[in-house]
Design a protein around this motif. Structure first.
Motif, PDB file in Angstrom:
ATOM      1  N   CYS A 234      -8.091  18.161  45.880  1.00 23.90           N
ATOM      2  CA  CYS A 234      -6.981  18.141  44.925  1.00 23.90           C
ATOM      3  C   CYS A 234      -6.120  19.371  45.174  1.00 23.90           C
ATOM      4  O   CYS A 234      -6.451  20.476  44.741  1.00 23.90           O
ATOM      5  CB  CYS A 234      -7.528  18.146  43.498  1.00 23.90           C
ATOM      6  N   ASP A 235      -5.040  19.198  45.937  1.00 22.53           N
ATOM      7  CA  ASP A 235      -4.130  20.312  46.203  1.00 22.53           C
ATOM      8  C   ASP A 235      -2.729  19.764  46.456  1.00 22.53           C
ATOM      9  O   ASP A 235      -2.539  18.554  46.582  1.00 22.53           O
ATOM     10  CB  ASP A 235      -4.635  21.161  47.379  1.00 22.53           C
ATOM     11  N   PRO A 236      -1.730  20.632  46.511  1.00 17.54           N
ATOM     12  CA  PRO A 236      -0.332  20.179  46.607  1.00 17.54           C
ATOM     13  C   PRO A 236      -0.005  19.351  47.839  1.00 17.54           C
ATOM     14  O   PRO A 236       1.054  18.705  47.871  1.00 17.54           O
ATOM     15  CB  PRO A 236       0.456  21.506  46.602  1.00 17.54           C
TER      16      PRO A 236
ATOM     17  N   PRO B 186      -0.217  17.396  40.152  1.00 21.38           N
ATOM     18  CA  PRO B 186      -1.488  17.997  39.721  1.00 21.38           C
ATOM     19  C   PRO B 186      -2.351  17.088  38.857  1.00 21.38           C
ATOM     20  O   PRO B 186      -3.331  17.535  38.266  1.00 21.38           O
ATOM     21  CB  PRO B 186      -1.011  19.202  38.910  1.00 21.38           C
ATOM     22  N   ASP B 187      -1.995  15.785  38.759  1.00 18.08           N
ATOM     23  CA  ASP B 187      -2.762  14.880  37.904  1.00 18.08           C
ATOM     24  C   ASP B 187      -4.248  14.891  38.238  1.00 18.08           C
ATOM     25  O   ASP B 187      -5.103  14.720  37.356  1.00 18.08           O
ATOM     26  CB  ASP B 187      -2.230  13.449  38.024  1.00 18.08           C
ATOM     27  N   CYS B 188      -4.570  15.064  39.542  1.00 13.82           N
ATOM     28  CA  CYS B 188      -5.978  15.012  39.947  1.00 13.82           C
ATOM     29  C   CYS B 188      -6.791  16.129  39.317  1.00 13.82           C
ATOM     30  O   CYS B 188      -8.020  16.046  39.248  1.00 13.82           O
ATOM     31  CB  CYS B 188      -6.093  15.052  41.467  1.00 13.82           C
ATOM     32  N   LYS B 189      -6.137  17.181  38.842  1.00 15.63           N
ATOM     33  CA  LYS B 189      -6.876  18.283  38.216  1.00 15.63           C
ATOM     34  C   LYS B 189      -7.398  17.909  36.836  1.00 15.63           C
ATOM     35  O   LYS B 189      -8.356  18.502  36.338  1.00 15.63           O
ATOM     36  CB  LYS B 189      -5.955  19.500  38.096  1.00 15.63           C
ATOM     37  N   TYR B 190      -6.792  16.901  36.227  1.00 17.06           N
ATOM     38  CA  TYR B 190      -7.121  16.570  34.839  1.00 17.06           C
ATOM     39  C   TYR B 190      -7.627  15.140  34.652  1.00 17.06           C
ATOM     40  O   TYR B 190      -7.995  14.765  33.559  1.00 17.06           O
ATOM     41  CB  TYR B 190      -5.885  16.775  33.954  1.00 17.06           C
TER      42      TYR B 190
END
Length: 369
Positions: free
Chosen positions: A352-354, A361-365
């Protein structure tokens, strides 16, 4: 190059390089051309200009059209096609019905339902007015253009009737000009065969997800590929994978069923032979297995994309799942289970990175990513 659309707006295209110089290929050899597109001459975005069919196929189809009318080597293609029995039926038709497309070679039309054909007419973007299932607003030339496009390559029609803006995994259709069409640009999948492990896992995961959405979706259409190669899939700059070439994509209506499945004969004519032999046989609608696209992808794409990228134990799991998924002789459910297992293996291998802007950044949450 300038392209003038139906509403008289001028779109401008710039070509940075028409072909890869190291290949030394003539222009007419290329199936597509990268370009930059603008509608204000100030902001530009990358697009691709595709040939409907190759230059060789164009020349072959033109010869067949002229020969069908016993015409000389130079004849009016439009005039000959207008005189055909099929087009005369199209001129009289108020609605596009399965009998009007019977015998056309496109996989899209192999198993047509009335619901699917109504969608074609209602969403056909090359007419002045759209939104109706009836063809009253089509000019004679509109009808001929639609018929010709369906006969040689249904790819631009699929881009129009299943647009990416509604969640379908297809690039945006920008328009067409003669035997060329313009869509948003993607890089072909084969350019990513040497991608790092996390990117390869991400692309493979997306590819399996795309096939899942084609197999099961809210509109109850079952999409399947008749054949597959790495040029049929492309990746946008944000990392999102889409179908780059839908010409080999067939559609079966699971809600309404096919109105051509029970036919024994086929209405074959010059429109059936424009890009392939007139005797080409396609499988019947009720023999297309649910696993078909998965088997093709697991046999021909995933091994090149995922081979030798991961630690030995993980790689063994991946190789085993790919092998089971690519077993043409296995029942549908075994192939589907193998594909599901492969997705489970790949999911935690994605980062999960840019670099993956389509899900960051949806993958962070959100665990869904």
């Amino acid at each position: 190059m300038e392209y003038l659309d139906q509403k008289s707006n001028t779109y401008i295209f710039k070509f940075d390089s028409l072909l890869a110089s190291h290949l030394g290929l003539p222009l007419h050899y290329l199936p597509s051309y990268p370009a930059n597109y603008s509608d204000d001459s100030k902001t530009w975005r990358p697009v691709e200009i595709f040939r409907l069919i190759s230059k060789y196929q164009n020349e072959l189809s033109d010869r067949r059209i002229c020969a069908s009318a016993s015409a000389p080597k130079t004849c009016s293609i439009e005039r000959v096609l207008r005189k055909t029995g099929r087009f005369q039926k199209w001129l009289q038709a108020k609605r596009l019905t399965p009998d009007l497309v019977e015998g056309l070679p496109s996989p899209l039309l192999r198993c047509p339902s009335q619901r699917l054909l109504d969608r074609v007419v209602r969403r056909y973007a090359e007419v002045a007015d759209a939104g109706s299932i009836f063809m009253d607003h089509f000019t004679d030339r509109d009808r001929l253009r639609l018929l010709y496009t369906l006969a040689v390559n249904a790819h631009p029609i699929l881009l129009q009737i299943f647009p990416g803006a509604e969640g379908w995994p297809l690039p945006k259709y920008l328009g067409s000009c003669g035997r060329f069409l313009i869509s948003t640009s993607t890089r072909p999948l084969h350019e990513f065969y040497s991608a790092p492990p996390d990117q390869a896992a991400d692309l493979a995961y997306q590819l399996l997800s795309v096939l899942e959405s084609l197999r099961s979706n809210d509109l109850n259409y079952f999409f399947y590929f008749t054949h597959i190669d790495a040029g049929m899939f492309g990746i946008f700059n944000n990392g999102h994978l889409f179908i780059r070439d839908a010409s080999a994509l067939g559609v079966i209506d699971k809600q309404e069923g096919s109105q051509a499945a029970s036919r024994t004969g086929e209405n074959k004519d010059i429109f059936s032979c424009l890009v392939s032999g007139c005797q080409a046989q396609l499988p019947s609608c009720d023999t297309i297995p649910e696993k078909q696209s998965l088997v093709l992808v697991c046999q021909q794409l995933l091994p090149q994309l995922l081979q030798g990228k991961f630690p030995s134990l993980v790689q063994e799991e991946i190789n085993s799942a790919i092998a089971q998924c690519g077993q043409d002789a296995s029942p549908d459910q075994e192939v589907l289970r193998a594909a599901s297992r492969l997705k489970d293996i790949l999911r935690p291998l994605r980062t999960c990175d840019p670099r993956f802007a389509y899900r960051y950044p949806d993958c962070k949450y959100n665990d869904r990513f």
